[in-house]
Design an enzyme around this catalytic site. Structure first.
Site, short mmCIF file in Angstrom:
data_model
loop_
_atom_site.label_atom_id
_atom_site.label_comp_id
_atom_site.label_asym_id
_atom_site.label_seq_id
_atom_site.Cartn_x
_atom_site.Cartn_y
_atom_site.Cartn_z
CE LYS A 11 -27.00 -35.71 26.04
NZ LYS A 11 -26.62 -36.87 25.20
CE1 TYR A 51 -22.67 -38.70 28.61
CE2 TYR A 51 -21.89 -36.48 28.17
CZ TYR A 51 -22.93 -37.38 28.29
OH TYR A 51 -24.23 -36.98 28.09
CG PHE A 59 -19.89 -42.58 20.93
CD1 PHE A 59 -20.14 -41.94 22.14
CD2 PHE A 59 -20.16 -43.93 20.84
CE1 PHE A 59 -20.64 -42.63 23.24
CE2 PHE A 59 -20.67 -44.65 21.93
CZ PHE A 59 -20.91 -43.98 23.14
NE ARG A 87 -32.18 -45.12 31.07
CZ ARG A 87 -31.14 -44.71 30.38
NH1 ARG A 87 -30.51 -43.58 30.70
NH2 ARG A 87 -30.70 -45.41 29.35
CB THR A 93 -29.77 -43.72 23.26
OG1 THR A 93 -29.86 -44.27 24.57
CG2 THR A 93 -28.51 -42.88 23.16
NE ARG A 104 -32.10 -39.03 24.56
CZ ARG A 104 -31.54 -39.89 25.38
NH1 ARG A 104 -32.08 -41.09 25.57
NH2 ARG A 104 -30.45 -39.56 26.03
CG ASN A 114 -29.04 -38.00 22.74
OD1 ASN A 114 -28.45 -37.10 23.32
ND2 ASN A 114 -28.93 -39.26 23.08
CG HIS A 117 -27.07 -37.63 30.52
ND1 HIS A 117 -26.49 -38.79 30.07
CD2 HIS A 117 -26.99 -37.64 31.87
CE1 HIS A 117 -26.06 -39.49 31.13
NE2 HIS A 117 -26.36 -38.80 32.23
CD GLU A 128 -25.03 -39.61 35.39
OE1 GLU A 128 -26.19 -39.18 35.27
OE2 GLU A 128 -24.51 -40.39 34.56
P1 CMP Z 1 -26.28 -40.04 26.72
O1 CMP Z 1 -27.48 -40.65 27.35
O2 CMP Z 1 -25.96 -38.65 27.11
O3 CMP Z 1 -25.00 -40.95 27.01
C1 CMP Z 1 -23.90 -41.01 26.13
C2 CMP Z 1 -24.14 -40.33 24.83
O4 CMP Z 1 -23.29 -40.69 23.76
C3 CMP Z 1 -25.53 -40.71 24.33
O5 CMP Z 1 -26.49 -40.06 25.14
C4 CMP Z 1 -25.46 -40.27 22.87
O6 CMP Z 1 -25.85 -38.94 22.68
C5 CMP Z 1 -23.97 -40.36 22.54
N1 CMP Z 1 -23.68 -41.36 21.52
C6 CMP Z 1 -23.11 -41.12 20.35
N2 CMP Z 1 -22.96 -42.25 19.63
C7 CMP Z 1 -23.46 -43.25 20.39
C8 CMP Z 1 -23.60 -44.66 20.20
N3 CMP Z 1 -23.20 -45.28 19.10
N4 CMP Z 1 -24.18 -45.38 21.20
C9 CMP Z 1 -24.59 -44.77 22.35
N5 CMP Z 1 -24.46 -43.43 22.57
C10 CMP Z 1 -23.92 -42.68 21.60
#
Ligand code: CMP
Length: 143
Positions: A11, A51, A59, A87, A93, A104, A114, A117, A128
């Site tokens: 990212k 997304y 968010f 993962r 996350t 992470r 973070n 992805h 994807e």
């Molecule tokens: P990612 O795995 O890229 O998928 C969705 C992204 O939304 C996640 O990583 C986070 O970076 C972002 N995000 C921001 N706020 C939240 C939240 N409350 N819960 C989950 N994902 C979040």
């Protein structure tokens, strides 16, 4: 175990911090192999579509803004159990909850920014990977 492919995105925060090489190193050391890779600066439309599953989440707007704030590196990764393996190496996350030694934990600071992805299922991995790569852009590892 079966050989799978999954999508990984480094990212904008991690690209901006010059952590591309370190992150790929974590992935490779875990046994995953890069079979496709490209750097791109996502448009608002691309990030919003990628997304779309989070469209109703509070968010979503900030997520699209962040993902378009700088270039990203997208990769197709291959390996045994690649979706779960990726993962595992990425960690939770929320970086605060990510285990020591995960990407992470070591390269991300917040839930919003973070570092990486990774596809969350084999079905989504296919969707994807197709989002970013044409079939002829995936390079079979012949050695
Ligand atoms: P990612 O795995 O890229 O998928 C969705 C992204 O939304 C996640 O990583 C986070 O970076 C972002 N995000 C921001 N706020 C939240 C939240 N409350 N819960 C989950 N994902 C979040």
């Amino acid at each position: 175990m079966a050989k799978e492919q999954t999508l990984s995105i480094v990212k904008p925060d991690a690209v901006g911090n010059n952590n591309i090489g370190s992150i790929i190193s974590y992935l490779e050391k875990s046994g995953l192999q890069v079979v496709a890779m490209k750097m791109l600066h996502l448009s608002k439309e691309q990030a919003g579509e990628f997304y779309a599953i989070h469209k109703e989440r509070p968010f979503y707007g900030d997520l699209v803004k962040f993902m378009t704030s700088g270039p990203v590196l997208v990769m197709a990764l291959e390996g045994e159990n690649a979706v779960a393996q990726n993962r595992k190496v990425m960690g939770a996350t929320n970086p605060e909850q990510a285990e020591v030694g995960t990407i992470r934990r070591d390269f991300a600071k917040t839930l919003d920014e973070n570092a990486v992805h990774g596809s969350d299922s084999l079905d989504n991995a296919k969707i994807e990977i197709n989002f970013f790569f044409k079939p002829n852009e995936i390079c079979a590892r012949t050695r």
